[in-house]
Design an enzyme around this catalytic site. Structure first.
Site, mmCIF file in Angstrom:
data_model
loop_
_atom_site.group_PDB
_atom_site.id
_atom_site.type_symbol
_atom_site.label_atom_id
_atom_site.label_comp_id
_atom_site.label_asym_id
_atom_site.label_seq_id
_atom_site.Cartn_x
_atom_site.Cartn_y
_atom_site.Cartn_z
ATOM 1 N N HIS A 28 -5.964 2.344 1.907
ATOM 2 C CA HIS A 28 -5.158 3.484 2.368
ATOM 3 C C HIS A 28 -5.677 4.064 3.681
ATOM 4 C CE1 HIS A 28 -3.484 3.271 -1.529
ATOM 5 N NE2 HIS A 28 -4.341 4.030 -2.158
ATOM 6 N N ASP A 67 0.891 -1.155 0.000
ATOM 7 C CA ASP A 67 0.000 0.000 0.000
ATOM 8 C C ASP A 67 0.929 1.204 0.000
ATOM 9 O OD1 ASP A 67 -1.578 2.167 0.542
ATOM 10 O OD2 ASP A 67 -2.807 1.158 2.037
ATOM 11 N N HIS A 68 1.047 1.861 -1.152
ATOM 12 C CA HIS A 68 2.114 2.860 -1.281
ATOM 13 C C HIS A 68 1.952 4.018 -0.293
ATOM 14 C CE1 HIS A 68 -0.881 4.632 -4.019
ATOM 15 N NE2 HIS A 68 -0.346 5.789 -3.646
#
Lengths: 514, 376
Positions: A264, A201-202
């Site tokens: 996110h 999950d960047h």
């Protein structure tokens, strides 16, 4: 006693526990957009900064017809366009030799025989001791095929100290509901050990997100206040300027809840709300994040309208230009009921957060691109400086800005100079870019190095993914049962629908103006 | 030429002469003036992470450092005290000048450094620590950057007084005229610190990229038998880089448990050391190139395993890259990014490190053991 047959004293003092190990990065979807925009520029930037292991190579895999030479050209163009550091031609002239390509169909077992052979050649050429990182930059529907074929081809090594490592990076979305996420995870876990799986999950690789832990647990002044006694509420905003753009096909089947909240935003929430971990070990931190997800109060049909708002953007203005409404976007069904905006009021039912609402909003076509977590503290008692009921003092706010400018700010009240006793709010800002004068690495840069180093702290574990889906499924199911044909609309270029304002204003609070 | 940092976004005002006793008040006035001049109701903020005391022996050294401060405070905002021991004060024995460095934000200005220059005559140098003591910002770490080319303890009183104020001492042995003596003096002084201060040689950071490459390429998984089989190492370095070379050999010796047995000068430009590990002798030669930058240029390593003899040779190709030029049959020639860092970058990076580096201290001890066997 020094044993140089196995130990390497020359790497002592170089943070060996977090050093990226020699490996080949194998990218499924090596010719795709994510690879071109993010992955290859990330690899290049880290190489320029000397952070990559000396023995390293990239192998791109895709159905598209290319050879090594064309793939290097593809990589160069991506780097020229998207890298935070400009292309250094002298360096690239040599570095490009580490980029390789293999064309094939991911569902063809013969392709994996070729892959194994190609990896053997590359490993031998670059003195890589058989360590492989498989990056699945592919649509979710292909995950099962690739994972099973890798295992069948003998490309997944066991987890032990004597074997080279095999690690796999999986991009979101992992499923579109709990059942499908469970199925993907079951496939992953039947072919790889959980220790080998890195669900990326960047957002978790961003500097400010990592700073949440540092700020909370390396400053004594915040943690004592970090609870329901001093915090009035928390607001999490993830606003996007863009419409659906080229992602309409995917987005219209997903919506904002699946696209942003399930991954996110719930991860940000868990970092903000977690209890102090007793070690920095990846699983300890992930256990503590998981505990927050376990405490999320379920949203039920009875309290639904007070906790959830969804909406779609209609036509409006974006930076002064006309933009169409969601249902007029190319690739979107004209009777789509997919939400492009969600606002939620969430409670965490544990001792620390009892009664503290977490207001969450995310949407497309908002006035600007910004992501922020704001901790609003309680007001001081209505006496002394706060005795004027017509003009109460603004409470303290600690705001963590995640994008576009990473940093944090604290709003405090201070006396204005002069003979009169007037108090005024002052915002103290800290920004990574302006304070340190150094560019923070892109999230993908940090996360790729973490995988090479075997550090899973900033990646999602299976239980986190499935808990998030379980919580989100509740909302999806209620929506599904309501058979809505029209969603509330908000004009493109505004901060969301009136219903979202009412959600927070009914508690005598307001959305922050960002 | 070694590359310097270009940081145009930082702006500084011209230095303003002030009386020593008025430094703090004058800095306050500069702030106030700046607030008024910037106008528009924008706020002016200060970011400050450290006090940085810089000590120079001469005005020439100070002039060079002066050009580097912008790049340092861009990365590490600080209050900077630039002390010049052998200057020419215009009046009396001590002169002071001040300025501030600032950067534009979207909604105001941020002061990222306050700089105080204090120049003394040689005879008055002993007064400098008292000025520094009064100008430090409390609650912040203090670093002493020793720019002088004399090994710090050799300077005596001024160094010891300034060192007492500092949590960290940064020095640079590049260009020491007598590395043998300098290493010996520093080793004794560092050993006496008893974990109180971080002491750091910029040369250590300067060859960090070589340490990393050696560590990775000689790793037992990549080159089995290399570490215990090393027999010959040849190093080519540029002028003024002998102290750094000495420290690197000290690092290899300390990490690989080699015992120095001999060392001597073969010519004006070439030295040799001999070491012993538990099995055999290791010979290291260091050759100074007639011209170039103060850098390591070439590193050739020979080792034997029961199966074969091996050679690995690294060479600096330019200021950005190091390449493998001759190598094991299994290793292709290849190139690694290895930018030669400028001094400001080294200092600003070091300011953020606040722990003692035990590996460096071991390397320094080994380097000192090498001086003990060296035949002058």
């Amino acid at each position: 006693m020094l044993d140089t047959k196995t130990d390497n004293p020359l790497t002592a003092g170089t943070n060996i526990t977090h050093a990226p190990q020699p490996c080949t990065l194998v990218i499924f979807g090596g010719g795709g957009d994510l690879t071109r925009r993010k992955l290859l520029p990330a690899v290049y930037n880290q190489a320029l900064e000397g952070e990559l292991p000396a023995n390293f190579a990239v192998l791109g895999l895709s159905i598209e017809k290319m050879d090594d030479v064309k793939y290097r050209e593809f990589a160069r163009k991506g780097i020229e366009q998207f890298s935070r550091k400009p292309l250094d031609k002298a360096f690239w002239g040599d570095f490009e030799k580490r980029f390789h390509y293999l064309q094939g169909s991911f569902d063809n077992p013969e392709f994996y025989v070729q892959l194994k052979q190609r990896l053997d050649e590359i490993d031998s050429q670059f003195s890589i001791p058989g360590n492989h990182v498989f990056y699945l930059a592919i649509p979710p529907a292909l995950i099962e095929t690739c994972v099973c074929q890798l295992k069948a081809a003998g490309l997944v090594m066991p987890v032990d100290d004597n074997s080279p490592f095999s690690r796999i990076i999986v991009e979101k979305p992992i499923g579109r509901d709990l059942a499908s996420a469970h199925k993907i995870n079951a496939t992953l876990c039947s072919n790889f050990d959980e220790q080998q799986i890195y669900r990326i999950d960047h957002y978790l690789g961003k500097e400010t997100v990592q700073n949440i832990l540092a700020m909370r647990f390396s400053n004594v002044i915040f943690e004592p206040l970090w609870n329901s006694r001093y915090i009035d509420h928390v607001q999490i905003t993830v606003a996007e300027e863009e419409g659906v753009g080229t992602r309409a096909g995917y987005y219209d089947t997903a919506g904002a809840l699946r696209d942003m909240i399930q991954n996110h935003i719930l991860q940000l929430l868990s970092l903000i709300a977690m209890e102090p971990p007793w070690s920095m070990d990846a699983d300890v931190i992930r256990d503590h994040r998981q505990n927050v997800l376990n405490c999320l109060r379920a949203i039920t049909p009875e309290n639904f309208d007070q906790h959830v708002v969804r909406a779609q953007y209609g036509a409006g203005f974006h930076h002064g230009e006309d933009v169409p409404g969601y249902r007029r976007e190319a690739g979107v069904s004209q009777d789509s009921t997919t939400e492009t905006y969600v606002a939620l009021k969430v409670f965490i039912d544990n001792w620390r957060w009892a009664g503290v609402p977490f207001y969450i909003r995310t949407g497309k076509r908002m006035p600007k691109r910004t992501s922020e977590i704001a901790i609003q503290f309680k007001s001081v008692p209505p006496i002394l400086f706060n005795s004027n009921h017509d003009q109460p003092l603004e409470p303290n706010v600690l705001a963590l800005s995640i994008q576009p400018n990473e940093g944090l700010s604290l709003r405090i009240a201070t006396k204005l100079p002069g003979t009169k006793l007037r108090v005024f709010p002052v915002k103290m800002d800290f920004r990574y870019g302006s304070t340190f004068g150094e560019q923070s690495p892109e999230a993908y840069e940090r996360l790729l190095l973490d995988v090479m180093a075997g550090d899973a702290t900033l990646f999602m574990r299976r239980d986190a993914v499935e808990s998030s889906w379980a919580w989100v499924d509740n909302i999806l199911n209620i929506w599904a049962s309501s058979r809505t044909r029209w969603l509330p609309e908000y004009s493109a270029g505004t901060w969301g629908p009136l219903e979202a304002d009412r959600l927070i204003e009914s508690d005598n609070r307001q959305w922050r103006l960002l | 030429m070694i590359k310097t940092i270009d940081t145009p976004k930082i702006i500084n005002q011209p230095l303003k002469p002030v009386r020593i006793a008025q430094i703090e008040a004058e800095l306050g006035m500069l702030w106030a003036q700046f607030n008024r001049d910037s106008g528009g109701g924008h706020t002016v903020m200060r970011a400050c992470m450290s006090n940085l005391i810089i000590y120079c022996d001469t005005a020439e050294e100070a002039a060079v450092v002066s050009q580097e401060i912008t790049a340092i405070v861009d990365v590490h905002p600080a209050r900077v005290l630039l002390l010049v021991a052998d200057g020419q004060p215009k009046e009396g024995t001590l002169d002071a000048q001040i300025t501030i460095y600032y950067t534009a934000l979207e909604d105001g200005w941020q002061v990222c450094a306050e700089r105080i220059d204090v120049t003394s005559s040689l005879a008055a140098a002993e007064r400098l620590p008292s000025v520094a003591r009064a100008q430090l910002i409390g609650d912040l770490p203090t670093a002493l950057w020793w720019v002088s080319r004399r090994p710090p303890p050799d300077v005596g009183y001024v160094f010891f007084q300034l060192a007492e104020l500092a949590d960290q001492i940064i020095y640079d042995n590049m260009g020491w005229t007598n590395p043998t003596q300098g290493i010996s003096t520093m080793t004794r002084w560092v050993a006496a610190q008893q974990n109180e201060q971080v002491v750091y040689n910029l040369a250590w950071r300067r060859f960090a990229v070589w340490r990393k490459l050696l560590g990775q390429m000689l790793d037992p998984k990549i080159a089995p038998g290399a570490l215990e089989g090393l027999r010959v190492i040849e190093i080519n370095h540029g002028p003024h880089a002998l102290p750094m070379t000495w420290l690197m050999v000290g690092w290899l010796a300390s990490q690989l448990k080699w015992r120095p047995i001999d060392g001597k000068r073969l010519s004006n430009s070439e030295l040799v050391w001999k070491f012993h590990n538990s099995h055999h002798e290791i010979k290291i030669t260091a050759k100074r190139l007639p011209e170039g930058e103060p850098l390591l240029y070439k590193l050739l390593l020979d080792w034997s395993t029961p199966k074969q003899d091996n050679t690995l040779c690294f060479e600096r190709l330019d200021n950005e890259r190091i390449g493998i030029v001759e190598s094991l049959p299994s290793l292709p020639a290849r190139v690694f990014a290895a930018q030669v860092p400028d001094r400001a970058t080294l200092v600003s990076a070091q300011l953020a490190h606040r722990n003692r580096d035990k590996i460096f201290e071991s390397a320094l001890k080994s380097a000192n053991a090498m001086t003990a066997v060296f035949q002058l």
